[in-house]
Each structure stands twice: as structure tokens, then as C-alpha cells.
Design an enzyme around this catalytic site. Structure first.
Site, PDB file in Angstrom:
ATOM      1  CB  SER B 144      -0.871  -0.011   1.256  1.00  0.00           C
ATOM      2  OG  SER B 144      -1.449   1.255   1.457  1.00  0.00           O
ATOM      3  CE1 TYR B 157      -4.278  -2.240   5.375  1.00  0.00           C
ATOM      4  CE2 TYR B 157      -3.477  -0.074   4.730  1.00  0.00           C
ATOM      5  CZ  TYR B 157      -3.942  -1.324   4.383  1.00  0.00           C
ATOM      6  OH  TYR B 157      -4.062  -1.669   3.066  1.00  0.00           O
TER       7      TYR B 157
HETATM    8  N1  LIG Z   1      -8.761  -0.895  -1.039  1.00  0.00           N
HETATM    9  C1  LIG Z   1      -7.732  -0.087  -0.852  1.00  0.00           C
HETATM   10  O1  LIG Z   1      -7.887   1.140  -0.783  1.00  0.00           O
HETATM   11  C2  LIG Z   1      -6.354  -0.657  -0.710  1.00  0.00           C
HETATM   12  C3  LIG Z   1      -5.284   0.235  -0.797  1.00  0.00           C
HETATM   13  C4  LIG Z   1      -3.986  -0.257  -0.675  1.00  0.00           C
HETATM   14  C5  LIG Z   1      -3.774  -1.607  -0.475  1.00  0.00           C
HETATM   15  N2  LIG Z   1      -4.830  -2.443  -0.379  1.00  0.00           N
HETATM   16  C6  LIG Z   1      -4.551  -3.866  -0.132  1.00  0.00           C
HETATM   17  O2  LIG Z   1      -4.992  -4.645  -1.198  1.00  0.00           O
HETATM   18  C7  LIG Z   1      -5.339  -5.955  -0.735  1.00  0.00           C
HETATM   19  C8  LIG Z   1      -6.700  -6.314  -1.287  1.00  0.00           C
HETATM   20  O3  LIG Z   1      -7.653  -5.442  -0.745  1.00  0.00           O
HETATM   21  P1  LIG Z   1      -9.040  -5.074  -1.431  1.00  0.00           P
HETATM   22  O4  LIG Z   1      -9.042  -3.643  -1.645  1.00  0.00           O
HETATM   23  O5  LIG Z   1      -9.296  -5.983  -2.538  1.00  0.00           O
HETATM   24  O6  LIG Z   1     -10.035  -5.311  -0.236  1.00  0.00           O
HETATM   25  P2  LIG Z   1     -10.895  -6.579   0.119  1.00  0.00           P
HETATM   26  O7  LIG Z   1     -11.849  -6.847  -0.964  1.00  0.00           O
HETATM   27  O8  LIG Z   1     -11.437  -6.317   1.477  1.00  0.00           O
HETATM   28  O9  LIG Z   1      -9.860  -7.760   0.162  1.00  0.00           O
HETATM   29  C9  LIG Z   1      -9.124  -8.149   1.289  1.00  0.00           C
HETATM   30  C10 LIG Z   1      -9.386  -9.615   1.496  1.00  0.00           C
HETATM   31  O10 LIG Z   1      -8.575 -10.139   2.534  1.00  0.00           O
HETATM   32  C11 LIG Z   1      -9.272 -11.229   3.056  1.00  0.00           C
HETATM   33  N3  LIG Z   1      -8.815 -11.575   4.374  1.00  0.00           N
HETATM   34  C12 LIG Z   1      -8.868 -10.834   5.499  1.00  0.00           C
HETATM   35  N4  LIG Z   1      -8.393 -11.537   6.526  1.00  0.00           N
HETATM   36  C13 LIG Z   1      -8.040 -12.741   6.066  1.00  0.00           C
HETATM   37  C14 LIG Z   1      -7.501 -13.895   6.670  1.00  0.00           C
HETATM   38  N5  LIG Z   1      -7.224 -13.966   7.967  1.00  0.00           N
HETATM   39  N6  LIG Z   1      -7.261 -14.970   5.885  1.00  0.00           N
HETATM   40  C15 LIG Z   1      -7.541 -14.929   4.563  1.00  0.00           C
HETATM   41  N7  LIG Z   1      -8.065 -13.861   3.968  1.00  0.00           N
HETATM   42  C16 LIG Z   1      -8.318 -12.773   4.711  1.00  0.00           C
HETATM   43  C17 LIG Z   1     -10.725 -10.789   3.085  1.00  0.00           C
HETATM   44  O11 LIG Z   1     -11.583 -11.877   2.897  1.00  0.00           O
HETATM   45  P3  LIG Z   1     -12.467 -12.530   4.058  1.00  0.00           P
HETATM   46  O12 LIG Z   1     -12.801 -11.454   5.031  1.00  0.00           O
HETATM   47  O13 LIG Z   1     -13.634 -13.105   3.350  1.00  0.00           O
HETATM   48  O14 LIG Z   1     -11.608 -13.584   4.637  1.00  0.00           O
HETATM   49  C18 LIG Z   1     -10.802  -9.861   1.904  1.00  0.00           C
HETATM   50  O15 LIG Z   1     -11.468 -10.436   0.820  1.00  0.00           O
HETATM   51  C19 LIG Z   1      -5.256  -5.893   0.774  1.00  0.00           C
HETATM   52  O16 LIG Z   1      -4.026  -6.434   1.192  1.00  0.00           O
HETATM   53  C20 LIG Z   1      -5.265  -4.420   1.070  1.00  0.00           C
HETATM   54  O17 LIG Z   1      -4.607  -4.116   2.263  1.00  0.00           O
HETATM   55  C21 LIG Z   1      -6.130  -2.003  -0.531  1.00  0.00           C
END
Ligand SMILES: NC(=O)c1ccc[n+]([C@@H]2O[C@H](COP(=O)([O-])OP(=O)(O)OC[C@H]3O[C@@H](n4cnc5c(N)ncnc54)[C@H](OP(=O)(O)O)[C@@H]3O)[C@@H](O)[C@H]2O)c1
Ligand SMILES: Cc1cc2nc3c(=O)[nH]c(=O)nc-3n(C[C@H](O)[C@H](O)[C@H](O)COP(=O)(O)OP(=O)(O)OC[C@H]3O[C@@H](n4cnc5c(N)ncnc54)[C@H](O)[C@@H]3O)c2cc1C
Lengths: 467, 251
Positions: B144, B157
Site C-alpha cells: 500500500s 495498518y
Molecule cells: N482498497 C484499498 O484502498 C487498498 C489500498 C492499498 C492496499 N490495499 C490492499 O490490497 C489488498 C486487497 O484489498 P481489497 O481492496 O481488494 O479489499 P478486500 O476486498 O477487502 O480484500 C481483502 C481480502 O482479505 C481477506 N482476508 C482478510 N483476513 C483474512 C484472513 N485472515 N485470511 C484470509 N483472507 C483474509 C478478506 O476476505 P475474508 O474477510 O472473506 O476472509 C478480503 O477479501 C489488501 O491487502 C489491502 O490491504 C487495498
């Protein structure tokens, strides 16, 4: 010259000494993988290298002139044969040569031409090994008159997954023989082969060179050359458009007779003197070949060719291997690398050929070097490429915009026309198409499952295409 | 195997219900990627994702995987690699946490750190080893922009992503010469379920746009990808802003 390789003393060190991790590419310099590479110097080392291969298996590699990934095996073992490069026996009277798998066609020409014999089939480069020539069952400009390389192999020794060497001839073991010729290394490692050469009076070619103004012209001219010349090819300009679409230069010929040579050359008529023109800059020149320079190149080369010139005396290098004059020319495409796309479609599907040439021309894909040829009857090889029809081979830089879709669409056209792609050139086709293109694929798989149930012989290409 | 045009044939997603991962998988499945493993905690969403990818012609398997349950990682992941070569692994799991609450409760803060950092270290090591055995493959790590410099507003975070980011860079360096490629992706605000209801920050982007950047980066063999690309320059400026000033920036 009658030394048998089996007499060579067993080396003291272990076969795996010197095995080292190496990143390997094909000639197109795309999709590399890292494998443990062995460079055995004696055939006795091979059995241990095969039976001791780990779970990712082993594949033979020659000079790496195939364009994609057939001579790679990521995470596994790769046995490079280039140090198994002894010519074991020469029967001068009958032109029959037994050579180790790592002997190159260059080496064979250097040895045999002065004796009045030429390799039965040569590809557009001399820098391929006997093993690679069998593995891909290669073809040359004489396919319509002489067939593929495997059809001139009298016998070969194949090291199988069990570590045993079997001698195969087309008469005694036709199945394994023809699974190996064209089998892309997946039936085992060829250790040596006995090949029937072609008798020649001189080491020069007497060539007729002429231009065809467009695609219809070149197809008609080529069709009329089949019976006239043993060696024929057309270089076709796939960048020209409109009424110039498909304009070509035909180069057809045969080995010159002694009395056809100029007096000066007649003194040493069988001298093999391939000239090397030096190197492309060793630093990759990124994007050197774009559409504009590709066009300019094609224009220059078309204008340079004579409208018609007969009886041109050329050396083997100039006639068969013009690109070998420029060592490492594959680097001109820069770090993104390039690929070659080669297909064959049956005679009678010229419409498809036209559509493909039109499509490439319209796309403006910078395909600078394009070769069109007519194939004769195919060999019995399970996965051999040649089949009666037209074959077209084109180079594309991999960073050409829209290339993936362009080639996928054209694959479909080839398939619809009943054609196929060449595995020695392929680096990107959809695996599903393979069985349709190669009707004997299932039989090949069955045979392979019998002789190598644990898939000891494995390559990146085999993984990619589920061979 | 990746082909000569850089198109992968197989994909393993860790965090199979992630929106960014799903956008990426969708685009890849429409091209050459026909074998997909979605590893994640069992949910309707992961099953729906699998079903959708199947309609695109991919063979999809859902693998139960909890990033926090590090003891099970080896067993779960080894099974996948034993069955198939994996061309691309997308490490996408992550939790945003709730900064205000997490600051008050060490157990909650640790849970964020545990999933985002420890879970990634554990699975990252295993994946790195497995890819090395193949002699080819890419690991894409979703870090991120928050990893670049921890902010007052989300430093729990942010620090976990900073740790993950440093880990992934080091892992990439350790893989030189093995045929394995590690790519660190640093998105800014992406419109996904993770950020639902949160106020968008400048340079916000969509999962589709991030997916495109991931696919281009994979083809080029990039080591770092910012999403959107402009963050590369923004962050190189912000990196040198003095702390008292940085603290007061509205982001
Ligand atoms: N959205 C943003 O603004 C943003 C910005 C920078 C970086 N990111 C990073 O990008 C990645 C993907 O995020 P996203 O935006 O696609 O959000 P997202 O849809 O919420 O995806 C994150 C996923 O992580 C899974 N997760 C959480 N805890 C877990 C665990 N203990 N074991 C296995 N899976 C787990 C969740 O699934 P379940 O809850 O169903 O297990 C969720 O589907 C993340 O690492 C996030 O930090 C996102
Ligand atoms: C400039 C250029 C022009 C070309 N022109 C033509 C042409 O006109 N016609 C044509 O047919 N091809 C042509 N080719 C392709 C080339 O002839 C084939 O790819 C050939 O197989 C390369 O031989 P190699 O020794 O480099 O083999 P590699 O590329 O190293 O290996 C090719 C295959 O053969 C297998 N193999 C190698 N050694 C053995 C062995 N000892 N036992 C069993 N299997 C083995 C490998 O496993 C692999 O599957 C051309 C290539 C280039 C670069």
C-alpha cells in the site's frame, strides 16, 4: 574415423559434477526459466543424469535454436548435448555419417562438403545439432523434393527413462522412431544418429533469383518451381499493401555441377567457406525494428533483388543461411524479445493464406523476415510439422501492440483451413488447439505414457501445451 | 507456464474474496489463465467469485486458507503446488482494522499486524520456496502507499504494510537468479469493500485500474508498481516532508 563412442572410458567423477543452475531462453529470448544444466562430455554420463533427475524431470537441449521453450525445463534438469560433438564414423563411399547428438550441422558441412557430401536437410541456420534436428524433425528449402530430416536418419540411439539405450530404425522400431523424430525431446535423449547424406559435385549453389510482384504472382511461380528445383523458397514482404501486397523474391536452385563453376572456383570446388559478417551490437538495441524501419528494410531488400537473374553462383552460407552471417541477430529486437509464428495449410486453401497476409499487412505488425515455401508429403512423425501445403514463417517483436489477439485470430484461421503450427517455433499457442492440429497427438501421449509413465522427460513447452 | 507474450496460464490468489484480486483474476481468465486457485476463508463471496471465473472458461478450485492460521500454511499451500505449476501468486489478503479502536486494544492491533504482516511472511516464504522449485513464476504482493510512510490516521495498518513491503522487497532480492520474480504493488485509495463508507482521498482509483497495472507489471517484470502510477512521484516528494508538517497533512 571408426571410433565407437562406447569405447570411451567411464569418467571417474560423478555425472552430476558441474551441474549448475542456469537461466535458459529459446532463440526468441522470451519466457526464461531456471534449471540445473548439465554439459556431459561422455555418453556414459547420460544414464545417471536421466535416472537421477528429480521430480521435475529432464530434457535434452542442443544449440537452443528453437524459438520458444521446448529446450527448457524450469526447476528440473536440462542436458545440453553440445559437448557430445564427435563424428563417430564416415562412410565416404555411400555418404553415411554417424554422429553424436551434439554435433552441429555446421560441423557436418565443414567435414563432409570437401568430401562431396551435403546434409540431407538444412534449416535456415547451420547452428542446430543433430539431436535438435531430429527432435523437431526439421525441414529445409528442399522439403518438397527430400522430405524432413527424420526421413534421412537410418538409425538412432535413444536413451530412455529407464537409463537404457535402444537403437531405433524406421524398420525395426517404427513407433518409437517416429515418436522421437518430431517428438520435441519427450521420448528420451538421442545420443547418436546415422544419417544419409546427399552427393554433391561442388560446394556452390547455382541459383535463379527473381521477383514476383504480388501474392498471386508468388503462389503461381512457386507452384511452377516444384519439379524444376530441389531447393525453393520465397521471401515475402508482409508490410507492403494494396497492389504490392505479397510481393516477393524467389530464390531457387541446386548444387552446381563442376563445369558450371567459374574457372577460379573450380580449383577448389568443394571448399566450405561460410562467411561471417560480424555481430549485431551485443547490447540490445531496444525497439530497433519498428514498423517504419521494418518497411524501409523490406523496401531496400526488395529493390536490391534482381528482377530476374539466372545461374547465380552462391556459397552454402549465402544460399541457405543468410542470417548466420550476422551472429546473435536475435538481439536486434531488444530486451522484450521476439517470437516466430509458422504454420502450414493445405494446398487449395490459398484464400486463407491471402487473408492472413492481408491481416498482417493491415495490422502493420513489423514482420521483417517472412518466408513462404511449399511442403511436399509429410513424414510419419507423430508430431512432425510438415504436411503437403503452404508454409509461412514470420518474426514478430513481442512488444508489437495487439499481437496476442492477432495471432490468436490467425491460429483459428489456420485451424479452420486444416493447418497447424510448428512446435519448434511456437511459444504462445492455446493448448486446446494442439490436438486438433496434430491428429496423432493422442497416440503420441499413449506411447509416451507407456515408455515413460512418470514423465521423466519434461519441458516447459510440454507443461505449457499439456503435451 | 507464462508464454512468450507474458500471459500466465495459472493463478493462485491468497485472499480469494479480495475485490482487487477478483478484478485481476477476471482479466487474466478472459485471456490465457485457465487454472485458478482461490485460497481464502470460506464465504459466499469466494464461491461466487469462483463461479464467475468458471463462466470465463477457467477451472477454479476454492482452497480453505486463513492467513492468521500460519501453522496450516505449509500443508495447504504445498497441496496446491504439488498439483500444478503456478505461474502467478497474488497475495491479496489484508485487513484495514479500525485505527481508533485498535489504538485502545492491543489485541485488536496485534490481529491487524498478524494477518497483514505475519500471515504474509509465513505464506510468502512458502510460496517463494515453491516457485523456486519450479524455476519460474511471479509473486505479486499487495502492499500500500501507506507502507511508504506511516501516518497518524492509520499507522497500525500502515506499519504492518511497511513491514510487509520491506519483507517482499527482500524476498525479491533473495530470489535473483532463481527464475522467480517478486512484484510489490502499492495502491492508494481503491474503491473496494475494504474502503466502503470511507471518504475517498486524492488519486483514488478502482480495482479494475489496479488490475490493469498488475497485469502490465507482470508482463514487463516490474519490481514495484504504484497505483495509480502518479503515486511514485507524490510519495518521493512526501518522503522528505519534515515530520511535524507531514503529521498535519490532510490525508
Ligand atoms: N482498497 C484499498 O484502498 C487498498 C489500498 C492499498 C492496499 N490495499 C490492499 O490490497 C489488498 C486487497 O484489498 P481489497 O481492496 O481488494 O479489499 P478486500 O476486498 O477487502 O480484500 C481483502 C481480502 O482479505 C481477506 N482476508 C482478510 N483476513 C483474512 C484472513 N485472515 N485470511 C484470509 N483472507 C483474509 C478478506 O476476505 P475474508 O474477510 O472473506 O476472509 C478480503 O477479501 C489488501 O491487502 C489491502 O490491504 C487495498
Ligand atoms: C535462424 C533460424 C532459422 C531456422 N530455420 C528453420 C527451418 O528452415 N526449418 C526448420 O525446420 N527449423 C528451422 N529453425 C528451427 C530449428 O531448426 C529447430 O528449432 C531445431 O530443433 C534447433 O536445433 P537445436 O540443436 O538448437 O535444438 P534445441 O532448440 O536446443 O532443441 C529443440 C528440441 O529438440 C530437442 N532435442 C535437442 N537435442 C535432443 C536430443 N539429443 N535428443 C532428443 N531431443 C533433443 C529438445 O528437447 C527440443 O525439444 C530455425 C531456427 C533459427 C534460429
Amino acid at each position: 574415423m571408426n571410433r565407437d563412442v562406447r569405447d570411451v572410458a567411464v569418467p571417474q567423477q560423478s555425472s552430476t559434477d558441474g551441474v549448475h543452475a542456469e537461466r535458459l531462453y529459446g532463440w526468441g529470448m522470451t519466457s526464461p526459466s531456471v534449471a540445473d544444466v548439465a554439459d556431459p562430455t561422455a555418453v556414459e554420463q547420460l544414464a545417471e543424469l536421466v535416472t537421477g533427475a528429480g521430480p521435475r524431470g529432464v530434457i535434452a537441449r542442443g544449440l537452443g535454436r528453437s524459438y520458444g521453450d521446448p529446450a527448457q525445463n524450469g526447476g528440473g534438469r536440462v542436458v545440453r548435448t553440445t559437448s557430445l560433438n564427435k563424428i563417430l564414423n564416415i562412410d565416404i563411399e555411400h555418404g553415411i555419417v554417424t554422429a553424436q547428438a551434439g554435433v552441429s550441422l555446421h560441423q557436418l558441412m565443414g567435414t563432409m562438403l570437401p568430401l562431396g557430401w551435403f546434409v540431407p536437410v538444412t534449416p535456415g541456420t547451420r547452428y542446430v545439432t543433430v539431436g535438435g534436428a531430429i527432435g523437431a524433425d526439421i525441414h529445409g528449402k528442399n522439403h518438397h523434393s527430400a522430405g524432413s530430416f527424420g526421413q534421412h536418419v537410418l538409425s538412432m540411439d535413444l536413451l530412455g527413462a529407464d537409463g537404457q539405450i535402444r537403437t531405433l530404425t524406421p524398420a525395426t522400431e517404427p513407433e518409437l522412431f517416429w515418436a522421437t523424430a518430431g517428438g520435441m525431446g519427450l521420448t528420451g535423449i538421442v545420443t547418436q544418429a546415422t544419417i544419409a547424406f546427399k552427393k554433391v559435385e561442388t560446394a556452390r549453389i547455382k541459383a535463379d533469383i527473381w521477383r514476383a510482384p504480388d501474392l498471386d504472382g508468388v503462389l503461381a511461380e512457386l507452384a511452377a518451381t516444384d519439379d524444376k528445383y530441389p531447393y525453393t523458397v520465397a521471401w515475402i514482404d508482409c508490410l507492403s499493401t494494396g497492389r504490392n501486397l505479397g510481393r516477393s523474391v524467389l530464390t531457387c536452385g541446386d548444387f552446381a555441377k563442376l563445369d558450371e563453376l567459374p574457372a577460379k572456383v573450380r580449383k577448389d570446388p568443394r571448399k566450405f567457406s561460410p562467411l561471417s559478417l560480424g555481430k549485431v551490437p551485443p547490447v540490445p538495441v531496444s525497439g530497433l525494428l519498428n514498423k517504419m524501419t521494418g518497411r524501409a528494410f523490406n523496401e531496400m531488400w526488395f529493390r536490391k533483388a534482381p528482377v530476374r537473374k539466372e545461374g547465380v553462383i552462391q556459397g552454402v552460407g549465402a544460399f541457405f543461411h543468410p542470417l548466420d552471417g550476422i551472429m546473435e541477430w536475435n538481439r536486434v529486437y531488444g530486451p522484450a524479445g521476439f517470437l516466430q509464428w509458422q504454420f502450414v495449410i493445405p494446398f487449395g486453401t490459398e484464400d486463407t493464406l491471402r487473408q492472413i497476409v492481408e491481416r498482417i499487412s493491415a495490422h502493420g505488425a513489423p514482420a521483417a523476415l517472412t518466408v513462404l515455401k511449399r511442403f511436399g508429403e509429410g513424414s510419419p512423425g507423430y508430431l512432425s510439422f510438415p504436411a503437403k501445403g503452404w508454409t509461412l514463417a514470420l518474426d514478430f517483436p513481442t512488444n508489437t501492440p495487439g499481437l496476442a489477439q492477432l495471432l490468436d485470430d490467425m491460429d483459428e484461421k489456420v485451424l479452420e483451413a486444416g493447418g497447424r503450427l510448428y512446435l519448434a517455433k511456437d511459444s504462445r499457442m492455446r493448448p486446446e488447439l494442439l490436438a486438433e492440429m496434430y491428429p496423432r497427438l493422442e497416440a503420441f501421449r499413449k506411447l509416451r505414457a507407456e515408455i515413460d509413465p512418470h514423465q521423466v522427460f519434461m519441458s516447459d513447452q510440454a507443461r505449457r501445451l499439456h503435451l | 507456464m507464462k508464454d512468450s507474450l507474458g500471459a500466465p496460464q495459472s493463478l493462485l490468489v491468497l485472499g480469494g474474496s479480495s475485490d482487487i484480486a477478483m478484478s485481476t483474476a477476471r482479466k487474466m481468465a478472459a485471456a490465457r489463465t485457465k487454472k485458478i486457485y482461490l485460497a481464502g476463508r470460506p464465504s459466499q463471496r469466494i464461491e461466487d467469485n469462483a463461479a464467475e471465473l468458471r463462466t470465463l472458461g477457467a477451472t477454479v478450485e476454492v482452497i480453505p486458507f486463513d492467513a492468521a492460521a500460519t501453522d496450516d500454511h505449509d500443508k495447504v499451500l504445498s497441496q496446491v503446488f504439488a498439483a500444478d505449476d503456478i505461474d502467478v501468486v497474488l497475495l491479496a489478503f489484508g485487513v484495514l482494522g479500525d485505527q481508533a479502536e485498535d489504538e485502545k486494544d492491543p489485541a485488536r492491533a496485534v490481529a491487524v499486524a498478524h494477518v497483514n504482516y505475519t500471515g504474509a511472511v509465513s505464506s510468502g516464504i512458502i510460496v517463494g520456496q515453491a516457485l523456486k522449485k519450479q524455476g519460474h513464476g511471479s509473486l505479486v504482493v499487495l502492499s500500500s502507499v501507506a507502507a511508504e510512510r506511516a501516518r497518524r490516521a492509520n499507522f497500525i495498518y500502515g506499519s504492518s504494510k511497511a513491514g510487509l513491503d520491506a519483507f517482499a522487497q527482500g524476498l525479491g532480492d533473495s530470489m535473483v537468479g532463481t527464475g522467480v520474480h517478486v512484484m510489490v504493488v502499492r495502491p492508494g485509495f481503491v474503491d473496494t469493500k475494504m474502503t466502503q463508507g470511507k471518504e475517498k482521498t486524492p488519486l483514488s482509483t478502482t480495482p479494475d485500474a489496479v488490475a490493469d497495472l498488475i497485469i502490465t507489471g507482470l508482463r514487463r517484470g516490474s519490481h514495484t508498481v504504484w497505483a495509480p502510477g502518479a503515486f511514485r512521484y507524490v510519495m518521493s516528494g512526501l518522503r522528505h516532508v519534515p515530520r511535524p508538517l507531514f503529521r498535519r497533512l490532510p490525508m
